[in-house]
Design a protein around this motif. Structure first.
Motif, PDB file in Angstrom:
ATOM      1  N   GLY A   1       0.822  -1.217   0.000  1.00 45.39           N
ATOM      2  CA  GLY A   1       0.000   0.000   0.000  1.00 45.39           C
ATOM      3  C   GLY A   1       0.853   1.261   0.000  1.00 45.39           C
ATOM      4  O   GLY A   1       0.594   2.212  -0.749  1.00 45.39           O
TER       5      GLY A   1
ATOM      6  N   MET B   1       2.365   1.899  -3.378  1.00 40.97           N
ATOM      7  CA  MET B   1       1.376   2.409  -4.328  1.00 40.97           C
ATOM      8  C   MET B   1       1.107   3.889  -4.052  1.00 40.97           C
ATOM      9  O   MET B   1       1.033   4.709  -4.965  1.00 40.97           O
ATOM     10  N   GLN B   2       0.972   4.216  -2.782  1.00 41.05           N
ATOM     11  CA  GLN B   2       0.730   5.606  -2.373  1.00 41.05           C
ATOM     12  C   GLN B   2       1.861   6.520  -2.846  1.00 41.05           C
ATOM     13  O   GLN B   2       1.652   7.667  -3.228  1.00 41.05           O
ATOM     14  N   GLN B   3       3.063   5.983  -2.842  1.00 37.68           N
ATOM     15  CA  GLN B   3       4.236   6.754  -3.284  1.00 37.68           C
ATOM     16  C   GLN B   3       4.345   6.853  -4.814  1.00 37.68           C
ATOM     17  O   GLN B   3       5.240   7.482  -5.328  1.00 37.68           O
ATOM     18  N   GLY B   4       3.447   6.156  -5.507  1.00 37.28           N
ATOM     19  CA  GLY B   4       3.479   6.178  -6.972  1.00 37.28           C
ATOM     20  C   GLY B   4       4.540   5.252  -7.549  1.00 37.28           C
ATOM     21  O   GLY B   4       4.993   5.427  -8.689  1.00 37.28           O
TER      22      GLY B   4
ATOM     23  N   ASP C   1       3.289   0.633 -11.165  1.00 36.51           N
ATOM     24  CA  ASP C   1       2.511   0.974 -12.363  1.00 36.51           C
ATOM     25  C   ASP C   1       1.502  -0.103 -12.705  1.00 36.51           C
ATOM     26  O   ASP C   1       0.516   0.152 -13.412  1.00 36.51           O
TER      27      ASP C   1
ATOM     28  N   LEU D   1      -6.129  -2.734  -2.965  1.00 39.03           N
ATOM     29  CA  LEU D   1      -5.183  -1.610  -2.938  1.00 39.03           C
ATOM     30  C   LEU D   1      -4.983  -1.025  -4.345  1.00 39.03           C
ATOM     31  O   LEU D   1      -4.971   0.195  -4.524  1.00 39.03           O
ATOM     32  N   ALA D   2      -4.822  -1.902  -5.323  1.00 34.75           N
ATOM     33  CA  ALA D   2      -4.614  -1.441  -6.708  1.00 34.75           C
ATOM     34  C   ALA D   2      -5.835  -0.640  -7.171  1.00 34.75           C
ATOM     35  O   ALA D   2      -5.695   0.441  -7.763  1.00 34.75           O
ATOM     36  N   HIS D   3      -7.018  -1.132  -6.831  1.00 32.81           N
ATOM     37  CA  HIS D   3      -8.259  -0.443  -7.212  1.00 32.81           C
ATOM     38  C   HIS D   3      -8.300   0.950  -6.573  1.00 32.81           C
ATOM     39  O   HIS D   3      -8.615   1.946  -7.230  1.00 32.81           O
ATOM     40  N   ALA D   4      -7.960   1.001  -5.288  1.00 27.19           N
ATOM     41  CA  ALA D   4      -7.997   2.275  -4.551  1.00 27.19           C
ATOM     42  C   ALA D   4      -7.015   3.298  -5.139  1.00 27.19           C
ATOM     43  O   ALA D   4      -7.227   4.497  -5.019  1.00 27.19           O
ATOM     44  N   HIS D   5      -5.952   2.799  -5.764  1.00 31.38           N
ATOM     45  CA  HIS D   5      -4.935   3.706  -6.302  1.00 31.38           C
ATOM     46  C   HIS D   5      -5.019   3.845  -7.829  1.00 31.38           C
ATOM     47  O   HIS D   5      -4.142   4.461  -8.444  1.00 31.38           O
TER      48      HIS D   5
ATOM     49  N   ILE E   1      -4.576   1.545 -10.104  1.00 30.12           N
ATOM     50  CA  ILE E   1      -3.478   0.813 -10.765  1.00 30.12           C
ATOM     51  C   ILE E   1      -4.056  -0.442 -11.442  1.00 30.12           C
ATOM     52  O   ILE E   1      -4.819  -1.181 -10.814  1.00 30.12           O
TER      53      ILE E   1
END
Ligand code: MRU
Length: 345
Positions: A219, A222-225, A228, A255-259, A261
């Motif tokens: 998580g 992902m938050q940090q970008g 991909d 998590l991917a959905h939330a971001h 991705i």
């Protein structure tokens, strides 16, 4: 490093429980030894389990010395033993069914030797199909990888989980071979650590850049970008696209959905089980509590603590961007598109 190799009269199995510390092989000369190796996860990963079971079935006929007329009853016992090893990956049952069909084709055979030969040939076909299919998954999957990509994967869906090349890692291999600049984050995959022990090793051996992370770091990355794309394998895909894969996959999909991705599943069509309508109907294996109370023999929790240890979870189809198969990439609506693809030759 090959997960399995047919030696003519036995199956050479790489003992993945010992990796990366030690490279050790088991020479399985009986179906019981193959069943044991699957149960203990010396050989693991849906396609590799299927291929190993097929060779195990052939070994069941090779080790039989009774009357020809009693062979079907013996082979039923062999099939039952191999089928009870692990419940979730449907490739096991798919491969055993292929072997059973091949045995049935032999009903007019006059010699045991003829039947044994046919069964070994079918196990070889299953293994060869897996090699071919994984390359095709790689070719199709390459289309979704951008020129430069940080890819998160979970567990090990690589060469070690298949006969050769891999599914999720097959896509990554194909992208790298196509000249793309890929970098993989491998989640360690508690409790059996397939990511830390196997994916990290496999990618390093192939000079594919890899960074190991603990599962609970995804998580933050992902938050940090830093991610991909997520690509994982599968153990069983239901008719509606719900996908069972290694425990922790569902959390990554959420998590991917939330971001925002993309989250892809890479799997051969032998992993698709149209007889199972949705993920709720997929049997989920529960493993020994010791896997959580200990890390490879070293105690890390109170020895009596109650443990829940499901080996797989189910990612709902709505969280999956696409399913990469040897026949192409399937997207939503999965109930319609999976069926369409399965009937296409
Ligand atoms: O318990 P394992 O190691 O057999 O689980 C393996 C996985 O979950 C893989 O992701 C899956 O089998 C796909 S392997 C190409």
């Amino acid at each position: 490093m090959k997960a399995l190799e047919w030696m003519g009269d036995s199956l050479k199995i790489l003992d993945q429980t010992r990796l990366p510390v030690e490279i050790k092989y088991r020479m399985a000369a009986t179906y019981e030894e193959v069943a044991e190796a699957i149960e203990k996860m010396e050989v693991r990963g849906a396609p590799a389990i299927g291929a190993a079971a097929a060779y195990g079935y052939a070994l069941g006929a090779i080790g039989y010395s009774g009357e020809l007329a009693d062979l079907p009853a013996h082979m039923e016992k062999v099939q039952h033993r191999l089928a009870e090893t692990r419940p979730t990956a449907v490739n096991l049952f798919w491969a055993l069914r292929r072997m059973e069909d091949r045995l049935r084709d032999q009903h007019e055979a006059k010699e045991l030797a003829e039947i044994r030969q046919a069964l070994v040939a079918e196990a070889e076909n299953i293994a060869e199909d897996d090699r071919r299919v994984n390359r095709l998954i790689g070719e199709h999957g390459n289309a979704i990888v951008t020129a430069e990509a940080n890819i998160l994967t979970h567990c090990n869906a690589g060469a070690l989980a298949t006969v050769e090349y891999g599914t999720a890692l097959g896509v990554i291999r194909a992208a790298q071979q196509a000249g793309k600049k890929v970098h993989v984050y491998a989640g360690e995959t508690r409790p059996f650590l397939q990511g830390a022990r196997l994916t990290a090793l496999e990618l390093m051996n192939d000079h594919i850049p890899v960074t190991l992370i603990a599962d609970n770091m995804a998580g933050f990355l992902m938050q940090q970008g830093n991610i991909d794309l997520v690509i994982v394998g599968a153990d069983r895909i239901a008719a509606n696209g719900d996908t069972a894969n290694k425990i922790g996959t569902y959390s990554l999909a959420v998590l991917a959905h939330a971001h925002g991705i993309p989250f892809y599943v890479a799997a051969p069509t032998s992993t698709i089980d149209l007889k199972v309508p949705s993920g709720q109907d997929i049997p989920i294996e529960e493993r020994n509590p010791k896997e959580l109370r200990e890390v490879f023999g070293v105690q890390v929790a109170p020895p009596e603590v109650p443990v829940y240890n499901p080996a797989f979870d189910v990612t709902p189809a709505k969280l999956i961007t696409g399913i990469i198969t040897e026949k192409g990439i399937v997207t939503s609506p999965y109930s319609v598109n999976l069926l369409k693809m399965m009937v296409r030759s």
